[in-house]
Design a protein around this motif. Structure first.
Motif, PDB file in Angstrom:
ATOM      1  N   PRO A   1      45.720  37.537  46.052  1.00  0.00           N
ATOM      2  CA  PRO A   1      45.308  36.903  47.147  1.00  0.00           C
ATOM      3  C   PRO A   1      45.593  37.536  48.427  1.00  0.00           C
ATOM      4  CG  PRO A   1      47.769  35.402  45.778  1.00  0.00           C
ATOM      5  CD  PRO A   1      47.122  36.948  45.402  1.00  0.00           C
ATOM      6  N   GLU A   2      46.889  37.927  48.729  1.00  0.00           N
ATOM      7  CA  GLU A   2      46.910  38.186  50.123  1.00  0.00           C
ATOM      8  C   GLU A   2      46.022  39.448  50.948  1.00  0.00           C
ATOM      9  OE1 GLU A   2      49.560  39.072  47.382  1.00  0.00           O
ATOM     10  OE2 GLU A   2      50.363  37.414  47.472  1.00  0.00           O
ATOM     11  N   LEU A   3      45.671  39.824  49.624  1.00  0.00           N
ATOM     12  CA  LEU A   3      44.497  40.904  50.625  1.00  0.00           C
ATOM     13  C   LEU A   3      43.166  40.646  50.322  1.00  0.00           C
ATOM     14  CD1 LEU A   3      46.886  44.228  49.289  1.00  0.00           C
ATOM     15  CD2 LEU A   3      46.366  43.560  51.819  1.00  0.00           C
ATOM     16  N   THR A   4      43.195  39.720  49.392  1.00  0.00           N
ATOM     17  CA  THR A   4      41.978  38.802  49.673  1.00  0.00           C
ATOM     18  C   THR A   4      41.434  38.338  50.890  1.00  0.00           C
ATOM     19  OG1 THR A   4      42.048  38.510  46.469  1.00  0.00           O
ATOM     20  CG2 THR A   4      40.316  37.551  47.847  1.00  0.00           C
ATOM     21  N   SER A   5      40.338  39.135  51.024  1.00  0.00           N
ATOM     22  CA  SER A   5      39.342  38.551  52.812  1.00  0.00           C
ATOM     23  C   SER A   5      38.447  37.484  52.296  1.00  0.00           C
ATOM     24  CB  SER A   5      39.163  39.479  53.599  1.00  0.00           C
ATOM     25  OG  SER A   5      40.187  40.513  54.008  1.00  0.00           O
ATOM     26  N   VAL A   6      38.657  36.566  52.863  1.00  0.00           N
ATOM     27  CA  VAL A   6      37.264  35.100  52.925  1.00  0.00           C
ATOM     28  C   VAL A   6      36.947  35.108  54.318  1.00  0.00           C
ATOM     29  CG1 VAL A   6      36.834  32.522  52.354  1.00  0.00           C
ATOM     30  CG2 VAL A   6      38.819  34.441  50.924  1.00  0.00           C
ATOM     31  N   THR A   7      35.451  35.130  54.375  1.00  0.00           N
ATOM     32  CA  THR A   7      35.230  34.612  55.676  1.00  0.00           C
ATOM     33  C   THR A   7      34.724  33.058  55.268  1.00  0.00           C
ATOM     34  OG1 THR A   7      32.216  35.603  55.186  1.00  0.00           O
ATOM     35  CG2 THR A   7      33.966  36.831  56.007  1.00  0.00           C
ATOM     36  N   VAL A   8      34.693  32.450  56.337  1.00  0.00           N
ATOM     37  CA  VAL A   8      34.590  31.078  56.434  1.00  0.00           C
ATOM     38  C   VAL A   8      33.523  30.687  57.121  1.00  0.00           C
ATOM     39  CG1 VAL A   8      35.928  28.885  56.215  1.00  0.00           C
ATOM     40  CG2 VAL A   8      36.953  30.310  55.323  1.00  0.00           C
ATOM     41  N   VAL A   9      32.462  30.343  57.111  1.00  0.00           N
ATOM     42  CA  VAL A   9      31.790  29.235  57.891  1.00  0.00           C
ATOM     43  C   VAL A   9      31.565  27.370  58.072  1.00  0.00           C
ATOM     44  CG1 VAL A   9      29.628  29.085  58.134  1.00  0.00           C
ATOM     45  CG2 VAL A   9      29.999  31.617  57.961  1.00  0.00           C
ATOM     46  N   ASP A  10      31.773  26.962  58.988  1.00  0.00           N
ATOM     47  CA  ASP A  10      31.715  25.550  59.172  1.00  0.00           C
ATOM     48  C   ASP A  10      33.050  25.106  58.123  1.00  0.00           C
ATOM     49  OD1 ASP A  10      30.142  25.364  60.891  1.00  0.00           O
ATOM     50  OD2 ASP A  10      28.163  25.079  59.522  1.00  0.00           O
ATOM     51  N   GLY A  11      34.313  25.978  57.705  1.00  0.00           N
ATOM     52  CA  GLY A  11      35.592  24.692  57.391  1.00  0.00           C
ATOM     53  C   GLY A  11      34.799  26.075  55.879  1.00  0.00           C
ATOM     54  N   ARG A  12      33.786  26.406  55.320  1.00  0.00           N
ATOM     55  CA  ARG A  12      34.255  26.541  53.606  1.00  0.00           C
ATOM     56  C   ARG A  12      33.607  27.879  53.439  1.00  0.00           C
ATOM     57  NH1 ARG A  12      33.319  23.003  50.195  1.00  0.00           N
ATOM     58  NH2 ARG A  12      33.239  23.731  48.774  1.00  0.00           N
ATOM     59  N   PRO A  13      33.938  28.643  52.225  1.00  0.00           N
ATOM     60  CA  PRO A  13      34.001  29.553  52.121  1.00  0.00           C
ATOM     61  C   PRO A  13      32.007  30.076  52.449  1.00  0.00           C
ATOM     62  CG  PRO A  13      35.547  29.208  50.463  1.00  0.00           C
ATOM     63  CD  PRO A  13      35.531  27.894  51.743  1.00  0.00           C
ATOM     64  N   ALA A  14      31.644  31.410  52.927  1.00  0.00           N
ATOM     65  CA  ALA A  14      31.162  31.745  52.701  1.00  0.00           C
ATOM     66  C   ALA A  14      30.725  33.461  52.013  1.00  0.00           C
ATOM     67  CB  ALA A  14      30.343  31.796  53.938  1.00  0.00           C
ATOM     68  N   ALA A  15      31.647  34.406  52.182  1.00  0.00           N
ATOM     69  CA  ALA A  15      31.322  35.176  51.367  1.00  0.00           C
ATOM     70  C   ALA A  15      33.400  35.246  51.127  1.00  0.00           C
ATOM     71  CB  ALA A  15      31.220  36.361  52.460  1.00  0.00           C
ATOM     72  N   PHE A  16      33.275  36.712  50.391  1.00  0.00           N
ATOM     73  CA  PHE A  16      34.160  36.913  50.333  1.00  0.00           C
ATOM     74  C   PHE A  16      35.176  38.522  49.504  1.00  0.00           C
ATOM     75  CE2 PHE A  16      32.950  35.859  45.649  1.00  0.00           C
ATOM     76  CZ  PHE A  16      33.921  36.139  44.694  1.00  0.00           C
ATOM     77  N   SER A  17      36.352  38.741  48.982  1.00  0.00           N
ATOM     78  CA  SER A  17      36.054  40.281  48.978  1.00  0.00           C
ATOM     79  C   SER A  17      36.965  40.171  47.450  1.00  0.00           C
ATOM     80  CB  SER A  17      36.213  41.802  49.687  1.00  0.00           C
ATOM     81  OG  SER A  17      36.918  42.703  48.700  1.00  0.00           O
ATOM     82  N   ALA A  18      37.847  40.518  46.545  1.00  0.00           N
ATOM     83  CA  ALA A  18      38.692  39.692  45.594  1.00  0.00           C
ATOM     84  C   ALA A  18      39.651  41.239  45.620  1.00  0.00           C
ATOM     85  CB  ALA A  18      38.041  39.265  44.598  1.00  0.00           C
ATOM     86  N   ALA A  19      40.547  41.137  45.745  1.00  0.00           N
ATOM     87  CA  ALA A  19      41.549  41.450  45.422  1.00  0.00           C
ATOM     88  C   ALA A  19      42.446  42.049  44.080  1.00  0.00           C
ATOM     89  CB  ALA A  19      41.893  42.219  47.314  1.00  0.00           C
ATOM     90  N   ARG A  20      42.516  43.217  43.738  1.00  0.00           N
ATOM     91  CA  ARG A  20      43.938  43.300  43.005  1.00  0.00           C
ATOM     92  C   ARG A  20      44.547  44.343  43.526  1.00  0.00           C
ATOM     93  NH1 ARG A  20      41.894  41.729  36.390  1.00  0.00           N
ATOM     94  NH2 ARG A  20      41.107  39.837  36.739  1.00  0.00           N
ATOM     95  N   THR A  21      45.274  44.600  41.813  1.00  0.00           N
ATOM     96  CA  THR A  21      46.745  45.787  42.601  1.00  0.00           C
ATOM     97  C   THR A  21      47.227  45.931  41.320  1.00  0.00           C
ATOM     98  OG1 THR A  21      48.513  44.364  43.458  1.00  0.00           O
ATOM     99  CG2 THR A  21      46.692  45.564  45.631  1.00  0.00           C
ATOM    100  N   ASP A  22      47.671  46.935  41.606  1.00  0.00           N
ATOM    101  CA  ASP A  22      48.218  47.266  40.250  1.00  0.00           C
ATOM    102  C   ASP A  22      49.774  47.240  40.512  1.00  0.00           C
ATOM    103  OD1 ASP A  22      49.277  50.181  41.874  1.00  0.00           O
ATOM    104  OD2 ASP A  22      48.181  51.493  39.986  1.00  0.00           O
TER     105      ASP A  22
END
Length: 309
Positions: free
Chosen positions: A213-234
């Motif tokens: 979750p620390e490296l997952t990025s979320v763009t927020v519009v009007d207080g709600r998530p509009a786009a995201f890039s979900a990250a995993r690491t080993d």
């Protein structure tokens, strides 16, 4: 040497490490650890009838199979078989025996159509076709050198848009669940997938040991998530984006690219040296985005299908 096939034993560290070792040798583009295997085995929804198998010779795991039903599909009977044999132990019957055991398990639980990802190499494709599977769509694995490559410069969000991390939603991830469900439904696929079970998503995605979750990025519009890039690491040097998407109402604004660029920069700053992702060959918008970042194709898989009478 005799090859035997049996269930993976989640309590046996040697089984988990052997499974991960084979998968890394056969498919080095995928993040997988003994811990993530154990999590999947004990947390996936019961309706998936998940059954990881191992092929063993002289006490060593030489082949693996991940076997389950697509329980999120609106169409019942969709089974998945992904078989990989260590490159040093092919042509010993491990793959054939794994496929037979996997098919018996899935048909016993009502599967009528079976899907398998196969590396796009002549021997692998011939193996699938000998077992009555027919080729369908293709997908690429992509790699980006985070240590030595050049990322596009960071961009300031446009007016009215905020950049946040997945961690900012730790108290209530439900808005991310809704966004993940919407974007997943629009991905190219052989099987329609519907995320409707929030609790299952929490177990299988949000609480997955590889998810960051620390490296997952979320763009927020009007207080709600509009786009995201979900990250995993080993937990070492390898980072992967497993889903990048935009809500339908906000597409065409570059918000997914903004989120992914932010996540990549933060992954590199955290010490990760390799970034991996995947694209269906028909997903032109994401292919263009990944080329912009500098990703290069490092492998290709073919989706094979078998219809059961």
């Amino acid at each position: 040497m005799t090859v035997t096939v049996r269930d993976l034993r989640p309590e046996a560290r040697a089984d988990l490490e052997g499974f991960a070792r084979v998968r890394h040798a056969a498919l080095p583009f995928i993040l997988l650890t003994p811990e993530s295997l154990a999590h999947d085995l004990t947390r996936l929804h019961p309706d998936a009838h998940y059954r990881p198998l191992v092929a063993v010779a002289d006490g060593e795991v030489i082949g693996t199979a991940q076997v389950h039903l697509t329980h999120e599909s609106s169409e019942p009977g969709q089974g998945n078989i992904n078989v990989y044999v260590h490159p040093a132990h092919t042509r010993r019957g491990a793959g054939r025996t794994l496929v037979r055991a996997a098919e018996e398990h899935l048909t016993a639980h009502g599967a009528t159509r079976l899907f398998a990802w196969v590396l796009d190499e002549p021997g692998n494709r011939a193996f699938a076709e000998r077992h009555a599977y027919r080729a369908s769509r293709t997908a690429h694995f992509l790699r980006l050198d985070l240590a030595n490559g050049t990322l596009p410069p960071l961009q300031d969000p446009p007016s009215g848009v905020e950049l946040r991390t997945g961690s900012d939603f730790a108290d209530d991830p439900r808005p991310l669940f809704a966004l993940d469900a919407e974007t997943t439904a629009d991905e190219p696929s052989d099987v329609d997938t519907e995320f409707t079970d929030y609790e299952a998503w929490l177990e299988e995605t949000w609480r997955h040991p590889l998810f960051s979750p620390e490296l997952t990025s979320v763009t927020v519009v009007d207080g709600r998530p509009a786009a995201f890039s979900a990250a995993r690491t080993d937990g070492g040097t390898r980072y992967g984006t497993v889903m990048t998407g935009t809500a339908r109402a906000h597409r065409g604004r570059g918000l997914a690219k903004l989120a992914k660029n932010d996540s990549l920069h933060r992954a590199r700053a955290a010490g990760y040296t390799e970034a991996f992702t995947g694209n269906d060959t028909g997903n032109e918008p994401m292919i263009a985005i990944n080329k912009w970042f500098g990703y290069e194709v490092c492998g290709t898989e073919v989706r094979y299908v078998r219809e059961l009478g």
